[in-house]
Design an enzyme around this catalytic site. Sequence first.
Site, mmCIF file in Angstrom:
data_model
loop_
_atom_site.group_PDB
_atom_site.id
_atom_site.type_symbol
_atom_site.label_atom_id
_atom_site.label_comp_id
_atom_site.label_asym_id
_atom_site.label_seq_id
_atom_site.Cartn_x
_atom_site.Cartn_y
_atom_site.Cartn_z
ATOM 1 N N ASP A 1 -50.189 -53.292 -15.410
ATOM 2 C CA ASP A 1 -50.768 -53.923 -14.224
ATOM 3 C C ASP A 1 -50.373 -55.383 -14.004
ATOM 4 O OD1 ASP A 1 -52.453 -55.344 -16.055
ATOM 5 O OD2 ASP A 1 -53.941 -53.739 -15.983
ATOM 6 N N HIS B 1 -45.077 -50.373 -21.985
ATOM 7 C CA HIS B 1 -44.894 -49.312 -20.998
ATOM 8 C C HIS B 1 -44.319 -49.834 -19.681
ATOM 9 C CE1 HIS B 1 -48.182 -47.066 -23.465
ATOM 10 N NE2 HIS B 1 -46.982 -46.918 -23.996
ATOM 11 N N CYS C 1 -26.648 -49.785 -5.310
ATOM 12 C CA CYS C 1 -25.692 -48.686 -5.553
ATOM 13 C C CYS C 1 -25.888 -47.498 -4.614
ATOM 14 C CB CYS C 1 -25.756 -48.237 -7.020
ATOM 15 S SG CYS C 1 -27.214 -47.267 -7.426
ATOM 16 N N SER D 1 -58.279 -50.377 -26.231
ATOM 17 C CA SER D 1 -57.328 -49.277 -26.386
ATOM 18 C C SER D 1 -57.948 -48.201 -27.267
ATOM 19 C CB SER D 1 -56.026 -49.763 -27.017
ATOM 20 O OG SER D 1 -55.206 -48.660 -27.370
ATOM 21 N N SER D 2 -57.748 -46.954 -26.886
ATOM 22 C CA SER D 2 -58.266 -45.847 -27.695
ATOM 23 C C SER D 2 -57.408 -45.656 -28.947
ATOM 24 C CB SER D 2 -58.274 -44.566 -26.866
ATOM 25 O OG SER D 2 -56.973 -44.356 -26.354
HETATM 26 ZN ZN LIG Z 1 -28.785 -48.813 -8.182
#
Ligand SMILES: [Zn+2]
Length: 258
Positions: A113, A128, A164, A203-204
């Site tokens: 977050d 993460h 791209c 946290s768990s």
């Molecule tokens: Zn790209």
Amino acid sequence: MVDRFDESSVTQAAERVRQLLADSRSTVAFTGAGISTESGIPDFRSPGGVWAQNQPVYFDDFMSSEDARYEYWRQKAQAHQDFADAQPNITHHTLAEWERDGRLVGIVTQNIDGLHQAAGSQNVLELHGTAREVACMDCDWREPADRWVRYCLTEDKVPECPSCGKARVKHATISFGQSLPTEVLRTASSWSRQAELYFALGSSLVVHPAAGLPQMAAESGAKLVILNRDETPLDALATAIVRAPLGDFFRSLAELGS
Ligand SMILES: [Zn+2]
């Protein structure tokens, strides 16, 4: 011998933690979803949480299927509203202050977050990734997420990479089935092994490999302080366990003047 505290002994818990902090030359905080619930961000794993309503899109499916990418963006655009307006709370602010005072090496977080950085923390390892940015899976392009979420909501289309041209753009988070960033994990391991005091906050401690870090810290000799709503698999390794709302605990700590 584990010191246990609950809602009725938050003040004693704060006193204990203040002493531990004063005695430590190297303190690290590990944070999970529980620290952001007071900021209004739902715990994804809780009953009625996002994952109870939506089937998460796995990384391999995202990479190989257009339908999966569409479903991914449908869910993410919706979920983005949950934390686009969220503000850091007292837990985020206290950790940022500890870092400024030189009392905290840094934060290892499972959260995506961005609220630690919003509170002013600089040494943040995001295991993460972050939902504040989007990234292209085919090149190095990345950018703040807001504009792309808006694009997705208004156009009802999956964004294409402006660099791209491919359509495999996703949040800069680690999806299910995607491995954790090696460099981040390496630094987090090093902090964890060197810590004298290690906080596991909200946290768990069940999601691996992330939960292996507080374990590594405790096994390397750190005093482990666990603050969480529920029991965790690492409780037996802890020096102190505080089972009370995090906000209450940090407000008590602030009242002690630390
Ligand atoms: Zn790209």
